[in-house]
Enzyme design. Structure first.
Site, PDB file in Angstrom:
ATOM      1  CG  PHE A  83      -1.869  -1.039   1.199  1.00 26.50           C
ATOM      2  CD1 PHE A  83      -3.099  -0.676   0.437  1.00 26.50           C
ATOM      3  CD2 PHE A  83      -1.882  -2.261   1.715  1.00 26.50           C
ATOM      4  CE1 PHE A  83      -4.271  -1.745   0.332  1.00 26.50           C
ATOM      5  CE2 PHE A  83      -2.970  -3.074   1.624  1.00 26.50           C
ATOM      6  CZ  PHE A  83      -4.213  -2.701   0.959  1.00 26.50           C
ATOM      7  N   GLY A  84       2.083   1.039   0.371  1.00 25.88           N
ATOM      8  CA  GLY A  84       2.900   2.377   0.551  1.00 25.88           C
ATOM      9  C   GLY A  84       4.118   2.035   1.268  1.00 25.88           C
ATOM     10  CE  LYS A 139       2.877  -2.880   6.810  1.00 22.28           C
ATOM     11  NZ  LYS A 139       1.970  -4.122   6.438  1.00 22.28           N
ATOM     12  CD  GLU A 170       7.079  -5.454  18.890  1.00 25.33           C
ATOM     13  OE1 GLU A 170       5.880  -5.878  18.726  1.00 25.33           O
ATOM     14  OE2 GLU A 170       7.796  -6.078  19.463  1.00 25.33           O
ATOM     15  CG  LEU A 171      11.967  -0.540  14.656  1.00 23.05           C
ATOM     16  CD1 LEU A 171      11.415  -0.329  13.203  1.00 23.05           C
ATOM     17  CD2 LEU A 171      12.615   0.218  15.063  1.00 23.05           C
ATOM     18  CG  ASP A 188       1.527 -14.538   3.179  1.00 21.41           C
ATOM     19  OD1 ASP A 188       2.228 -15.244   2.274  1.00 21.41           O
ATOM     20  OD2 ASP A 188       1.592 -13.263   2.634  1.00 21.41           O
TER      21      ASP A 188
HETATM   22  P1  ATP Z   1       3.776  -7.150   1.225  1.00 20.51           P
HETATM   23  O1  ATP Z   1       2.425  -7.668   1.398  1.00 20.51           O
HETATM   24  O2  ATP Z   1       4.222  -7.008  -0.069  1.00 20.51           O
HETATM   25  O3  ATP Z   1       4.559  -7.907   2.138  1.00 20.51           O
HETATM   26  P2  ATP Z   1       2.979  -5.234   3.100  1.00 20.51           P
HETATM   27  O4  ATP Z   1       2.092  -4.135   2.613  1.00 20.51           O
HETATM   28  O5  ATP Z   1       2.349  -6.271   4.096  1.00 20.51           O
HETATM   29  O6  ATP Z   1       3.913  -5.867   2.045  1.00 20.51           O
HETATM   30  P3  ATP Z   1       4.892  -5.249   5.035  1.00 20.51           P
HETATM   31  O7  ATP Z   1       5.906  -6.619   4.338  1.00 20.51           O
HETATM   32  O8  ATP Z   1       4.533  -5.419   6.195  1.00 20.51           O
HETATM   33  O9  ATP Z   1       4.091  -4.604   3.913  1.00 20.51           O
HETATM   34  O10 ATP Z   1       6.142  -3.993   5.087  1.00 20.51           O
HETATM   35  C1  ATP Z   1       6.956  -3.780   4.042  1.00 20.51           C
HETATM   36  C2  ATP Z   1       8.488  -3.758   4.825  1.00 20.51           C
HETATM   37  O11 ATP Z   1       8.702  -3.204   5.772  1.00 20.51           O
HETATM   38  C3  ATP Z   1       8.926  -5.191   5.346  1.00 20.51           C
HETATM   39  O12 ATP Z   1       9.319  -6.104   4.300  1.00 20.51           O
HETATM   40  C4  ATP Z   1      10.037  -4.748   6.467  1.00 20.51           C
HETATM   41  O13 ATP Z   1      11.223  -4.688   5.541  1.00 20.51           O
HETATM   42  C5  ATP Z   1       9.492  -3.359   6.788  1.00 20.51           C
HETATM   43  N1  ATP Z   1       8.648  -3.508   8.098  1.00 20.51           N
HETATM   44  C6  ATP Z   1       7.356  -3.498   7.782  1.00 20.51           C
HETATM   45  N2  ATP Z   1       6.885  -3.527   9.357  1.00 20.51           N
HETATM   46  C7  ATP Z   1       8.216  -3.558  10.211  1.00 20.51           C
HETATM   47  C8  ATP Z   1       8.186  -3.474  11.554  1.00 20.51           C
HETATM   48  N3  ATP Z   1       7.452  -3.541  12.373  1.00 20.51           N
HETATM   49  N4  ATP Z   1       9.506  -3.337  11.811  1.00 20.51           N
HETATM   50  C9  ATP Z   1      10.544  -3.433  10.902  1.00 20.51           C
HETATM   51  N5  ATP Z   1      10.349  -3.374   9.591  1.00 20.51           N
HETATM   52  C10 ATP Z   1       9.252  -3.391   9.042  1.00 20.51           C
END
Ligand code: ATP
Length: 306
Positions: A25-26, A70, A116-117, A162
């Site tokens: 989404f971004g 996000k 949370e990071l 997933d």
């Molecule tokens: P996709 O469906 O393609 O996996 P998404 O929209 O679900 O994308 P995420 O995978 O959750 O997005 O986030 C994208 C990237 O951002 C992750 O692969 C990771 O590198 C980083 N990220 C997301 N959440 C966190 C977090 N809580 N802490 C650290 N890094 C994060």
């Protein structure tokens, strides 16, 4: 409709800094969240459940925490933003040490989900970078930690759909967490597939019944977890490299399975093989998997200290 009203955050307290990832989404940013001063009654950050103990601990807790933020590109498309926020609605239901925690949301434009990071980022990259340093026991520990998270989801009757190493994040060298509750919402709406058949399904992680009939259950999560264990033991290698998605089901129906990873304890490969039973009912549940992984972990620590 679900509500995350209690999770609304004051945007002025959130400071995004560097971009750390790209989601569907971004962009995702690392940043800080300044915890609001606790007033009387509710904890402003959330559920208000522990307001008494929160106040007692107010002096001990940090003022500023690191977070992952996000963001959503399609801020003006209500359908997209609703889908984006769906992940937050799901995450708010969970409270587990090995599941990434939702801190809150900013639900007006620009919409943000604050989590949370996980300081050390994606597990696959971490496994590749640290392959020389990672002990066998540490890899087993990661598998065990994830099984506790999945056993928790199983007890809540929640199907993730997933489970894969790409959806696991690393908080510290000894702690991994399950993230990404994105796909769960998509597949809960069966019509989504029929309307957009181009969506990339994680075929190489999926059970035969998920591939053939789009059937997703806790037993199909168990199959996927077997693949996720395999990826961890293979230090981030993806399953079925060089195999076409359309050929995977033929292999599975011929009884083929992912091979024994190097240094994999026989008992663990036997557990993985049980997760890959063709018949969903023949697979162990997560409670059983968790118990078995715990035993394997203990056996391994005894053997390696001898
Ligand atoms: P996709 O469906 O393609 O996996 P998404 O929209 O679900 O994308 P995420 O995978 O959750 O997005 O986030 C994208 C990237 O951002 C992750 O692969 C990771 O590198 C980083 N990220 C997301 N959440 C966190 C977090 N809580 N802490 C650290 N890094 C994060």
């Amino acid at each position: 409709t679900p509500t995350v009203r209690n999770y609304e955050l004051d945007r002025a307290l959130i400071t995004p800094s560097a971009k750390i990832g790209v989601g569907q989404f971004g962009d995702v940013y690392v940043g800080t969240y300044t915890l609001p001063k606790l007033g009387k009654g509710k904890n402003a950050a959330g559920n208000g459940k522990n307001s008494n103990s929160d106040q007692r601990n107010a002096d001990a807790r940090p003022d500023v925490i690191q977070v992952a933020i996000k963001t959503c590109k399609a801020n003006d498309d209500p359908e997209k933003t609703e889908n984006f926020l769906a992940e937050a609605y799901i995450m708010q239901k969970f409270d587990h040490p090995h599941i990434i925690r939702l801190i809150g949301i900013c639900s007006v434009m620009p919409i943000w989900i604050v989590m949370e990071l996980a300081k050390l980022g994606e597990l696959r990259a971490y496994l590749k970078t640290n392959s020389e340093r990672l002990s066998h026991g540490t890899l087993l520990k990661y598998c065990y930690q994830l099984s506790t998270a999945l056993s928790y989801l199983e007890s809540k009757k929640f199907v993730h759909r997933d489970i894969a190493a790409r959806n696991v994040l690393v908080s510290s060298p000894t702690c991994v967490k399950l993230a990404d509750f994105g796909l769960s919402r998509w597949v809960s709406d069966q019509s989504y597939y029929h309307s957009t058949p181009t969506v990339a399904l994680p075929i190489k992680w999926m059970s035969p019944e998920s591939i053939n009939f789009r059937r997703f259950t806790t037993a199909s999560d168990v199959w996927m977890f077997g693949v996720c264990i395999w990826e961890i033991l293979m230090l981030g290698v993806k399953p079925f490299q060089g195999v076409k998605n359309s050929d995977v089901i033929l292999k599975l129906e011929n009884g083929e399975r992912l091979p024994l990873p190097p240094n994999c304890p026989p008992r663990l490969y036997s557990l993985m093989s049980q997760c890959w039973a063709y018949e969903p009912l023949k697979r162990p549940n997560f409670k059983r998997i968790k118990e078995t992984l715990h035993e394997i972990l203990i056996e391994d620590s005894i053997n390696s200290s001898e």
